[in-house]
Design an enzyme around this catalytic site. Structure first.
Site, PDB file in Angstrom:
ATOM      1  N   GLN A   1      -1.404   2.492  -5.783  1.00 25.20           N
ATOM      2  CA  GLN A   1      -2.822   2.644  -5.453  1.00 25.20           C
ATOM      3  C   GLN A   1      -3.737   2.140  -6.566  1.00 25.20           C
ATOM      4  OE1 GLN A   1      -3.327   6.774  -4.400  1.00 25.20           O
ATOM      5  NE2 GLN A   1      -3.002   6.375  -2.228  1.00 25.20           N
TER       6      GLN A   1
ATOM      7  N   SER B   1      -8.662  -2.692  -2.213  1.00 26.61           N
ATOM      8  CA  SER B   1      -9.470  -1.480  -2.087  1.00 26.61           C
ATOM      9  C   SER B   1     -10.618  -1.458  -3.088  1.00 26.61           C
ATOM     10  CB  SER B   1      -8.589  -0.236  -2.278  1.00 26.61           C
ATOM     11  OG  SER B   1      -7.679  -0.104  -1.203  1.00 26.61           O
TER      12      SER B   1
ATOM     13  N   ASP C   1      -4.395  -1.702  -6.494  1.00 29.34           N
ATOM     14  CA  ASP C   1      -4.860  -2.251  -5.224  1.00 29.34           C
ATOM     15  C   ASP C   1      -6.215  -2.945  -5.359  1.00 29.34           C
ATOM     16  OD1 ASP C   1      -5.493  -2.808  -2.627  1.00 29.34           O
ATOM     17  OD2 ASP C   1      -5.322  -0.757  -1.878  1.00 29.34           O
TER      18      ASP C   1
ATOM     19  N   TYR D   1      -2.699  -1.074   7.775  1.00 22.40           N
ATOM     20  CA  TYR D   1      -3.633  -2.090   8.244  1.00 22.40           C
ATOM     21  C   TYR D   1      -3.718  -2.060   9.769  1.00 22.40           C
ATOM     22  CZ  TYR D   1      -3.287  -4.130   3.560  1.00 22.40           C
ATOM     23  OH  TYR D   1      -3.312  -4.336   2.201  1.00 22.40           O
TER      24      TYR D   1
ATOM     25  N   ARG E   1       0.844  -1.194   0.000  1.00 16.09           N
ATOM     26  CA  ARG E   1       0.000   0.000   0.000  1.00 16.09           C
ATOM     27  C   ARG E   1       0.882   1.247   0.000  1.00 16.09           C
ATOM     28  NH1 ARG E   1      -5.537  -0.797   3.555  1.00 16.09           N
ATOM     29  NH2 ARG E   1      -6.686  -1.772   1.854  1.00 16.09           N
TER      30      ARG E   1
END
Length: 374
Positions: free
Chosen positions: A126, A132, A129, A228, A121
């Site tokens: 991004q 997400s 990902d 996280y 991350r």
């Protein structure tokens, strides 16, 4: 170089690893793209649409796996591993940290395997990902699933016959899924409370109109470098349980989203807490695949216990297959694009790159991810 998109075979997996748009991009990069017949059917994409985008349809399942690069959504079955070409590249969600035996089989086949759920991350990653993009949809769908089982209206309604009070939501875990759940519940007119062990997310919860439930205990070390949640101390857990129990007793719909990477889901709602909830309340447990945030949840079932309905749908993003596939396919395209050597039209790996190091679980016949070695 040939890229293949086989049809997903695991039960309930309706998503597909490439969209017509991403197929066009791969073809423009100089790749040959083939799909297995019916690969996109669960996401309402006909074979002909892929053909129109530049792909070919494989003659059979074996041919669908006969490629230099194989793109998948779910981790491969043993049969699928057997079909992979030695020396090929597999890019997929692998649930690698809890399926080491599968990773060992991929290594034995000399497959270079990338677990997309392990992409670090960082800002540069991004757009790759998958956690997400898929969690965002899961958080949205979880609220709809909860409302579907709830036997009352959600927003406040003022009528000549009386006023209907708004439903009260409690979102456990304010990651991507939790934040989307907050936003969705607010849009429906609910009163929303949210809990997370990470104090840093309080502002995000409040920006979406939620009320942050705080535990009177030290949570300064609640977050990993990757953002996280970490497992907390026993003292914190005791105070956390008391606060959640207090809030749950006044909650109509609870959405559970709390996960710890590579570990069973933390138990946040005990049976005693369920017994204390209002009759007709609903719990939607998005963590059910990892054991559940509530031990009473049952995988792929909607059950009623102690007057509370528990929703335990697995693989929630697959229940929104069209959008989930489009987003997942774009994540994979964004992962692959920087690897393309424009002259040779092949993939070139810089093994010093932290994205590749973070996502690669097997190469050169070895299991290589630090979390799986030793």
């Amino acid at each position: 170089m040939k890229i293949a998109i086989p049809k997903e075979r695991r039960d309930g997996e309706t998503r597909v690893a490439a969209s017509p748009d991403t197929v066009k991009k791969y073809v423009q990069m100089g790749f040959e793209v083939q799909i297995e017949a019916g690969a996109g059917s669960g996401a309402s994409i006909a074979d002909q649409v892929y053909v129109d985008a530049g792909a070919t349809v494989a003659a059979d399942t074996a041919a669908a796996f006969d490629a230099d690069v194989v793109l998948k959504v779910a981790r491969p079955t043993d049969d699928e591993i057997g079909l992979l070409k030695e020396g090929s590249v597999l890019i997929s969600a692998l649930s690698a940290l809890t399926n080491k035996d599968m990773v060992e089989k991929l290594a034995a086949k000399k497959v270079t395997a990338f677990a997309m759920e392990l992409v670090p991350r960082i800002t540069r990653a991004q757009s790759m990902d998958i956690l997400s993009s898929q969690a965002n949809l899961a958080g949205y769908k979880a609220v709809l699933d909860g409302v579907h089982e709830f036997k009352r209206a959600v927003p406040m309604m003022m009528t000549a016959a009386g006023t209907v009070a708004p439903a009260r939501f409690l979102i456990l875990g304010a990651g991507v899924a939790g934040l989307q759940a907050i936003a969705t519940a607010k849009r429906l007119g609910g009163v929303v409370y949210a809990f997370d062990v990470r104090p840093a997310v309080k502002e995000q919860v409040q920006s979406l109109g939620g009320k942050f439930v705080e535990v009177d205990a030290d949570a300064s070390d609640a977050e990993t470098k990757g953002g996280y949640a970490k497992e907390m101390s026993e003292e914190y857990k005791a105070k956390q349980a008391a606060k959640i129990a207090e809030t749950l007793a006044k909650t109509d719909i609870a959405i559970c989203t709390a996960l710890i990477p590579g570990k069973p889901a933390p138990v946040l709602i005990t049976e005693e807490m369920v017994k204390a909830m209002r009759p007709g309340s609903v719990i939607v447990d998005l963590a059910v695949e990892m054991g559940g945030n509530c031990p009473l949840s049952e995988m792929d079932k909607v059950v009623e216990k102690h007057g509370v309905t528990l929703v335990g749908h697995g693989n929630v993003p697959a229940r929104l297959a069209v959008d989930a596939s489009a987003l997942y396919a774009k994540n994979l395209l964004n992962f692959i694009s920087p690897l393309v050597d424009k002259e040779t039209k092949t993939l070139a790996f810089n093994w010093d790159d932290e994205i590749l190091k973070g996502a690669c679980v097997a190469r050169d016949g070895q299991v290589v991810h630090p979390a799986l070695v030793g």
